[in-house]
Scaffold this motif. Structure first.
Motif, short mmCIF file in Angstrom:
data_model
loop_
_atom_site.label_atom_id
_atom_site.label_comp_id
_atom_site.label_asym_id
_atom_site.label_seq_id
_atom_site.Cartn_x
_atom_site.Cartn_y
_atom_site.Cartn_z
N PHE A 108 196.24 132.72 -91.71
CA PHE A 108 197.22 132.17 -90.78
C PHE A 108 196.72 132.39 -89.36
O PHE A 108 195.93 133.28 -89.10
CB PHE A 108 198.59 132.85 -90.97
N LYS A 109 197.21 131.57 -88.45
CA LYS A 109 196.88 131.71 -87.03
C LYS A 109 198.17 131.73 -86.24
O LYS A 109 199.19 131.16 -86.65
CB LYS A 109 195.96 130.58 -86.59
N PRO A 110 198.16 132.37 -85.06
CA PRO A 110 199.38 132.42 -84.25
C PRO A 110 199.68 131.08 -83.60
O PRO A 110 198.76 130.32 -83.28
CB PRO A 110 199.07 133.49 -83.20
N ALA A 111 200.95 130.79 -83.41
CA ALA A 111 201.38 129.56 -82.75
C ALA A 111 202.64 129.83 -81.95
O ALA A 111 203.44 130.71 -82.29
CB ALA A 111 201.64 128.47 -83.77
N ILE A 112 202.82 129.05 -80.88
CA ILE A 112 204.04 129.11 -80.09
C ILE A 112 204.74 127.77 -80.29
O ILE A 112 204.13 126.72 -80.11
CB ILE A 112 203.76 129.36 -78.61
N LEU A 113 206.01 127.82 -80.68
CA LEU A 113 206.77 126.61 -80.94
C LEU A 113 207.37 126.05 -79.65
O LEU A 113 207.37 126.73 -78.61
CB LEU A 113 207.87 126.90 -81.95
N ASP A 114 207.93 124.85 -79.72
CA ASP A 114 208.52 124.21 -78.56
C ASP A 114 209.73 124.98 -78.01
O ASP A 114 210.12 124.79 -76.86
CB ASP A 114 208.91 122.76 -78.87
N ASN A 115 210.31 125.88 -78.80
CA ASN A 115 211.44 126.68 -78.32
C ASN A 115 211.00 128.07 -77.83
O ASN A 115 211.83 128.90 -77.52
CB ASN A 115 212.50 126.81 -79.42
N GLY A 116 209.68 128.32 -77.80
CA GLY A 116 209.16 129.58 -77.28
C GLY A 116 208.98 130.68 -78.31
O GLY A 116 208.48 131.76 -77.99
N VAL A 117 209.34 130.43 -79.56
CA VAL A 117 209.23 131.44 -80.61
C VAL A 117 207.79 131.47 -81.14
O VAL A 117 207.16 130.44 -81.33
CB VAL A 117 210.21 131.14 -81.76
N ARG A 118 207.28 132.68 -81.38
CA ARG A 118 205.93 132.85 -81.95
C ARG A 118 206.04 133.00 -83.46
O ARG A 118 206.83 133.81 -83.94
CB ARG A 118 205.25 134.10 -81.39
N VAL A 119 205.24 132.22 -84.19
CA VAL A 119 205.17 132.32 -85.64
C VAL A 119 203.71 132.21 -86.08
O VAL A 119 202.86 131.79 -85.30
CB VAL A 119 206.00 131.22 -86.37
N MET A 120 203.46 132.59 -87.31
CA MET A 120 202.12 132.43 -87.89
C MET A 120 202.15 131.16 -88.74
O MET A 120 203.07 130.97 -89.54
CB MET A 120 201.76 133.65 -88.75
N ILE A 121 201.13 130.31 -88.54
CA ILE A 121 201.06 129.04 -89.27
C ILE A 121 199.71 128.93 -89.97
O ILE A 121 198.75 129.59 -89.57
CB ILE A 121 201.28 127.83 -88.32
N PRO A 122 199.62 128.07 -91.00
CA PRO A 122 198.33 127.85 -91.67
C PRO A 122 197.33 127.18 -90.72
O PRO A 122 197.74 126.50 -89.78
CB PRO A 122 198.67 126.92 -92.83
#
Length: 187
Positions: free
Chosen positions: A151-165
Motif C-alpha cells: 500500500f502507499k499513502p494518499a491524501i483524499l479530497d477531504n484531507g483525510v490520509r489513507v493507505m491505498i493499493p
C-alpha cells in the motif's frame, strides 16, 4: 422506559444511570466462587463521552432507554454547527460538529445520515459506513511494485490520509470505510 435486571445488560443497550444517559460498551458476566454473580459493565456517557466501569448484580434494576433514529439530510455547516433537514417534515436541526468526531470530513453535502434522538435532544450522528472520495495526492506507481501486496499513502479530497493499493492514482474515485479509515475498493 423499561426496567431491566442487571444481568440483562448487553453491549449497545442505553441506560439511564446516575442522572445521565450511558451506552453499554463492554459487558462481562462474572460468577465468583463466593458471593452472587454480577455483570461488569463498561459504560460510555452519550452526552460528554466519559467512561465508567460499573458492577450490576442480577437483582439490581436499571432503566433501559429507547432512542429514536431519524434519517436526515445534511445541508451545510456554519459556525461549528451542522444543519440537517428531516426528509419527512422538512424541519431543520442544528447539531454540534463534535458529534461526528474524527469522521466529520466524510460528511458530504446532501448525504443522508441517521440522527439518534432522546426526546428532542440529538445525541449522535451515524454516517454511511462506506463513502466515495477522490484521491487528491499520492505517489506515482513504480514498475514491479505490484508483485507483493503493498500500500502507499494518499491524501483524499477531504484531507483525510489513507493507505491505498499502488494501482490507484490521482483523481480516481475510491470507496473508503468511515469506521476503519481505510481503502475498501474502487468506485
Amino acid at each position: 422506559m423499561a426496567k431491566i435486571n442487571g444481568n440483562e445488560i448487553k453491549p449497545g443497550v442505553v441506560l439511564e444511570h446516575d442522572g445521565g444517559l450511558w451506552a453499554a460498551v463492554k459487558v462481562s458476566h462474572v460468577k465468583p466462587g463466593k458471593g452472587g454473580a454480577f455483570a461488569q459493565v463498561e459504560l460510555k456517557n452519550l452526552r460528554d463521552g466519559r467512561k465508567l466501569n460499573e458492577r450490576f448484580r442480577s437483582e439490581d434494576k436499571v432503566e433501559q432507554v429507547q432512542l429514536e433514529f431519524k434519517d436526515q439530510q445534511f445541508l451545510y455547516e456554519t459556525d461549528g454547527k451542522l444543519v440537517f433537514m428531516d426528509s419527512e417534515t422538512f424541519e431543520q436541526t442544528e447539531l454540534d460538529a463534535d458529534l461526528l468526531g474524527d469522521r466529520r470530513p466524510f460528511l458530504q453535502d446532501g448525504m443522508m445520515a441517521a440522527v439518534e434522538y432522546y426526546g428532542d435532544e440529538a445525541l449522535s450522528v451515524r454516517i454511511p459506513q462506506k463513502v466515495i472520495c477522490r484521491v487528491a495526492e499520492t505517489e506515482p506507481v513504480l514498475n514491479g511494485q505490484t508483485a507483493a501486496k503493498s500500500f502507499k499513502p494518499a491524501i483524499l479530497d477531504n484531507g483525510v490520509r489513507v493507505m491505498i493499493p499502488p494501482f490507484v492514482g490521482v483523481d480516481e474515485a475510491i470507496v473508503v470505510n468511515t469506521e476503519l479509515f481505510e481503502y475498501s475498493e474502487r468506485a
